[in-house]
Design an enzyme around this catalytic site. Sequence first.
Site, PDB file in Angstrom:
ATOM      1  N   GLY A  14       0.785  -1.230   0.000  1.00 44.88           N
ATOM      2  CA  GLY A  14       0.000   0.000   0.000  1.00 44.88           C
ATOM      3  C   GLY A  14       0.819   1.282   0.000  1.00 44.88           C
ATOM      4  N   MET A  92      -4.038  -6.995  -7.183  1.00 44.98           N
ATOM      5  CA  MET A  92      -3.572  -8.054  -8.073  1.00 44.98           C
ATOM      6  C   MET A  92      -4.697  -9.007  -8.502  1.00 44.98           C
ATOM      7  SD  MET A  92      -0.610  -6.917  -8.169  1.00 44.98           S
ATOM      8  CE  MET A  92       0.511  -8.062  -8.946  1.00 44.98           C
ATOM      9  N   ARG A  93      -5.779  -8.412  -8.981  1.00 45.72           N
ATOM     10  CA  ARG A  93      -6.889  -9.222  -9.488  1.00 45.72           C
ATOM     11  C   ARG A  93      -7.347  -8.659 -10.826  1.00 45.72           C
ATOM     12  NH1 ARG A  93      -7.470 -13.873  -7.887  1.00 45.72           N
ATOM     13  NH2 ARG A  93      -9.639 -13.880  -8.577  1.00 45.72           N
ATOM     14  N   HIS A 111       0.443   0.557 -13.273  1.00 47.85           N
ATOM     15  CA  HIS A 111       1.224  -0.635 -13.647  1.00 47.85           C
ATOM     16  C   HIS A 111       2.711  -0.253 -13.685  1.00 47.85           C
ATOM     17  CE1 HIS A 111       2.169  -4.484 -15.326  1.00 47.85           C
ATOM     18  NE2 HIS A 111       2.891  -3.888 -16.254  1.00 47.85           N
ATOM     19  N   GLU A 144     -11.710  -4.169 -20.118  1.00 45.45           N
ATOM     20  CA  GLU A 144     -11.905  -5.600 -19.848  1.00 45.45           C
ATOM     21  C   GLU A 144     -10.637  -6.439 -20.019  1.00 45.45           C
ATOM     22  OE1 GLU A 144     -12.689  -4.312 -23.764  1.00 45.45           O
ATOM     23  OE2 GLU A 144     -13.832  -3.811 -21.951  1.00 45.45           O
TER      24      GLU A 144
HETATM   25  C1  GRF Z   1       3.254  -1.361  -7.419  1.00 43.37           C
HETATM   26  O1  GRF Z   1       4.470  -1.478  -8.106  1.00 43.37           O
HETATM   27  C2  GRF Z   1       2.111  -1.426  -8.367  1.00 43.37           C
HETATM   28  O2  GRF Z   1       2.343  -0.738  -9.553  1.00 43.37           O
HETATM   29  C3  GRF Z   1       2.060  -2.910  -8.607  1.00 43.37           C
HETATM   30  O3  GRF Z   1       2.231  -3.461  -7.330  1.00 43.37           O
HETATM   31  C4  GRF Z   1       3.009  -2.588  -6.544  1.00 43.37           C
HETATM   32  C5  GRF Z   1       2.217  -2.264  -5.326  1.00 43.37           C
HETATM   33  O4  GRF Z   1       2.942  -1.511  -4.439  1.00 43.37           O
HETATM   34  N1  GRF Z   1       0.886  -3.323  -9.302  1.00 43.37           N
HETATM   35  P1  GRF Z   1       2.235  -0.872  -3.173  1.00 43.37           P
HETATM   36  O5  GRF Z   1       1.308  -1.936  -2.577  1.00 43.37           O
HETATM   37  O6  GRF Z   1       1.494   0.333  -3.607  1.00 43.37           O
HETATM   38  O7  GRF Z   1       3.358  -0.558  -2.229  1.00 43.37           O
END
Ligand code: GRF
Length: 227
Positions: A14, A92-93, A111, A144
């Site tokens: 986070g 991550m979904r 991303h 999508e």
């Molecule tokens: C980040 O690099 C984001 O782009 C990727 O996962 C990481 C999450 O980092 N999808 P955090 O949880 O915000 O520290």
Amino acid sequence: MSKLPIAVLISGGGSNLQALIDKVEDGTLDVDIKMVLSNRAGAYGLERARKHSIPTCTLSHKDYSSREEFDGEMVRVLKGAGVEAVIMAGFMRIITPVFLSAFPGNIINIHPALLPSFAGAGGQVEASEYGVQISGCTVHFVDEKMDHGAIIIQAAVPAMPGEDVETLTERILQVEHRVLPQATKWLAEGRLSVEGRFVKLTPANVAKAELNTDFPCLINPPLEEGF
Ligand code: GRF
């Protein structure tokens, strides 16, 4: 003008959520974070939210028999909290049309690669192993397909000679913390419009005249004199 009520979706540490919170608290970003939702109970981002008295919710995707069912429950919870826009910050979904149609044009994702290269989980690792000289991050509208929607902002981050993936990942993350709050601000201000793959920012930040002479450009390794 009333503040855009948003939710931040997370799965882990986070730090991007923290960047959003910090910008809200210092008055730069005028949104109301109604809820932080995680699909993982142990996500440290939930702690961060609690420290700032932001309501949290954990919904494990494993408790649902389909992606649609999981998404339907997320929609129910977020709508119940009055959420109108969703920031996916390390969530991550893959989401389905059930979720997309509940917040049309109001879901963005960050991303850690320069899309369309290295989509999917582990974009930084793949880019690093591929030997790219420039990597970076992308904030885009969600559609999508995974890591696919129209691009709002990208930042280039040079890979340093001999750099390992951990330090490159960390440096990309530092830039993520700048571009995600910025994109969220534009969304909240209603300054983004989408036409096909193109996102228009109004008013634009860089005047066309400036572009001809001194446009922002990152080349890595740096050019030698004379080029
Ligand atoms: C980040 O690099 C984001 O782009 C990727 O996962 C990481 C999450 O980092 N999808 P955090 O949880 O915000 O520290």
